[in-house]
Design an enzyme around this catalytic site. Structure first.
Site, PDB file in Angstrom:
ATOM      1  N   ASP A 152       0.860  -1.307  -0.143  1.00 14.72           N
ATOM      2  CA  ASP A 152      -0.053  -0.066  -0.256  1.00 14.72           C
ATOM      3  C   ASP A 152       0.943   1.159   0.064  1.00 14.72           C
ATOM      4  O   ASP A 152       1.400   1.461   1.070  1.00 14.72           O
ATOM      5  CB  ASP A 152      -0.975   0.034   1.269  1.00 14.72           C
ATOM      6  CG  ASP A 152      -1.876  -1.063   1.132  1.00 14.72           C
ATOM      7  OD1 ASP A 152      -1.594  -2.307   0.666  1.00 14.72           O
ATOM      8  OD2 ASP A 152      -3.029  -0.870   1.736  1.00 14.72           O
ATOM      9  N   LYS A 220      -6.702   3.378  -3.756  1.00 11.96           N
ATOM     10  CA  LYS A 220      -7.381   3.279  -2.324  1.00 11.96           C
ATOM     11  C   LYS A 220      -7.409   4.701  -1.944  1.00 11.96           C
ATOM     12  O   LYS A 220      -6.663   5.768  -2.417  1.00 11.96           O
ATOM     13  CB  LYS A 220      -6.036   2.629  -1.659  1.00 11.96           C
ATOM     14  CG  LYS A 220      -6.412   2.772   0.169  1.00 11.96           C
ATOM     15  CD  LYS A 220      -5.307   2.088   0.715  1.00 11.96           C
ATOM     16  CE  LYS A 220      -5.401   2.134   2.064  1.00 11.96           C
ATOM     17  NZ  LYS A 220      -4.356   1.590   2.877  1.00 11.96           N
ATOM     18  N   LYS A 256     -10.176   0.149  -2.736  1.00 15.32           N
ATOM     19  CA  LYS A 256     -10.195  -0.067  -1.184  1.00 15.32           C
ATOM     20  C   LYS A 256     -10.295   1.508  -0.405  1.00 15.32           C
ATOM     21  O   LYS A 256      -9.596   2.187  -0.450  1.00 15.32           O
ATOM     22  CB  LYS A 256      -8.681  -0.318  -1.036  1.00 15.32           C
ATOM     23  CG  LYS A 256      -8.224  -0.749   0.539  1.00 15.32           C
ATOM     24  CD  LYS A 256      -7.067  -1.017   0.788  1.00 15.32           C
ATOM     25  CE  LYS A 256      -6.853  -1.088   2.482  1.00 15.32           C
ATOM     26  NZ  LYS A 256      -5.669  -1.687   2.905  1.00 15.32           N
TER      27      LYS A 256
END
Length: 320
Positions: A152, A220, A256
């Site tokens: 991430d 995300k 996400k």
């Protein structure tokens, strides 16, 4: 459907070309976006459908601990909870992943002991992203070498907001390459935009396209470390972006939302957004995740209530 980025080959050849493309995207209708997100959030999900939604949401959680006080013991406990969220009911699904800092990847990997739960690691000088490129790439490579299945990363919001779009694109591409292991396999890459710092929906749309063009496996919303994190509106906008991207390229990208999603009611609202915007193809943890820590406990309590008819309360689930 062919899977290709050929149609966009000229878009990333220069900063000016990328700027023209991004600023040529349709402007976001703020009122319409927020109204649709609010409308979808009023859908009522009952009984059997609710039970299905709860189990699906549990299976989509990246169970997260990203604190300076994280210890190996805390990460091992979190990993055990990811594998067996409710020790009183072994039918409870596992979570999708455990998300930790790079120095805790090996600990999480060992604690999971081969379970079907991924290890995700933040990288690239999370959460601010304020570091030189070699540092960011080393951060990523260290996490991958330690066994991370997913990375991430955070974009440089300063570069993006200053209009240095090609720099943002090239950072993502470089991190994507750093995710590749010597054997040719690769960790999946989630690109965090920190939507609360991007100021406008148009910027969120532009950042989404930069991430997708650069090879993100997921886009995300947030780090969870700022005041405004995932919202139904910014998530809806990103879902529309991945839908449009697949329609034009054949390439599917995950989404996400992270930060601020704490209750079962919240999670179900987001699942409705997914179902109504991109459809069943995204209704799995391969394509949709929740970045969360406290959400799991509320899902477990609601699950227990559906199964037993009684609301057990927070004392009957483990503290993260």
């Amino acid at each position: 459907m062919p899977t290709t980025l050929t149609a966009f080959a000229d878009v990333t050849t220069s900063d000016s070309a990328l700027r023209r493309f991004l600023h040529g995207l349709p402007g976001v209708d703020t009122v319409g976006l927020e109204a649709r997100a609010a409308s979808l959030g009023t859908r009522s999900i009952k009984t059997t459908a609710k039970a299905y939604a709860i189990d699906l949401a549990i299976s989509m959680i990246d169970l997260t601990t990203l604190e300076g006080a994280d210890t190996p013991g805390k990460v091992r406990a979190l990993s055990a909870k990811a594998v067996n969220p409710d020790p009183t009911d072994r039918s409870t699904p596992m979570t999708a992943a455990v998300c930790v800092y790079p120095d805790m990847v090996a600990t999480a990997k060992a604690a999971l002991n081969g379970a079907d739960v991924k290890v995700a690691s933040v990288a690239t000088a999370f959460p601010a992203g304020r570091a030189a490129l070699p540092v960011k790439l080393a951060d990523t490579a260290d996490a991958v070498a330690a066994g991370a299945d997913e990375i991430d990363m955070v974009i440089d919001r300063g570069a993006f907001l200053a209009g240095r779009y090609l720099e943002t694109y090239e950072l993502i591409k470089a991190v994507k390459e750093a995710c590749v292991r010597p054997d040719g396999t690769a960790a999946r890459l989630k690109v965090i935009f920190e939507t609360g710092e991007l100021s406008t929906y148009d910027n969120i749309r532009r950042a989404s396209w930069i991430g997708m063009l650069a090879g993100a496996d997921f886009i995300k919303t947030s780090t969870g470390k700022v005041g405004v994190n995932a919202t139904p509106a910014n998530t809806l906008l990103m879902l529309e972006a991945v839908r449009d991207f697949r329609a034009q390229t054949g390439i599917q990208i995950g989404v996400k939302p992270a930060g601020g999603i704490r209750t079962t009611k919240d999670a179900i609202k987001f699942l409705v957004l997914v179902n109504e915007t991109v459809g069943e193809d995204w209704l799995s943890n391969h394509w949709f995740r929740f970045g969360a820590s406290s959400l799991l406990n509320d899902l477990l309590m609601q699950r227990q209530k559906l199964n037993t008819g009684r609301y057990s309360g927070p004392d009957y689930v483990t503290v993260d």
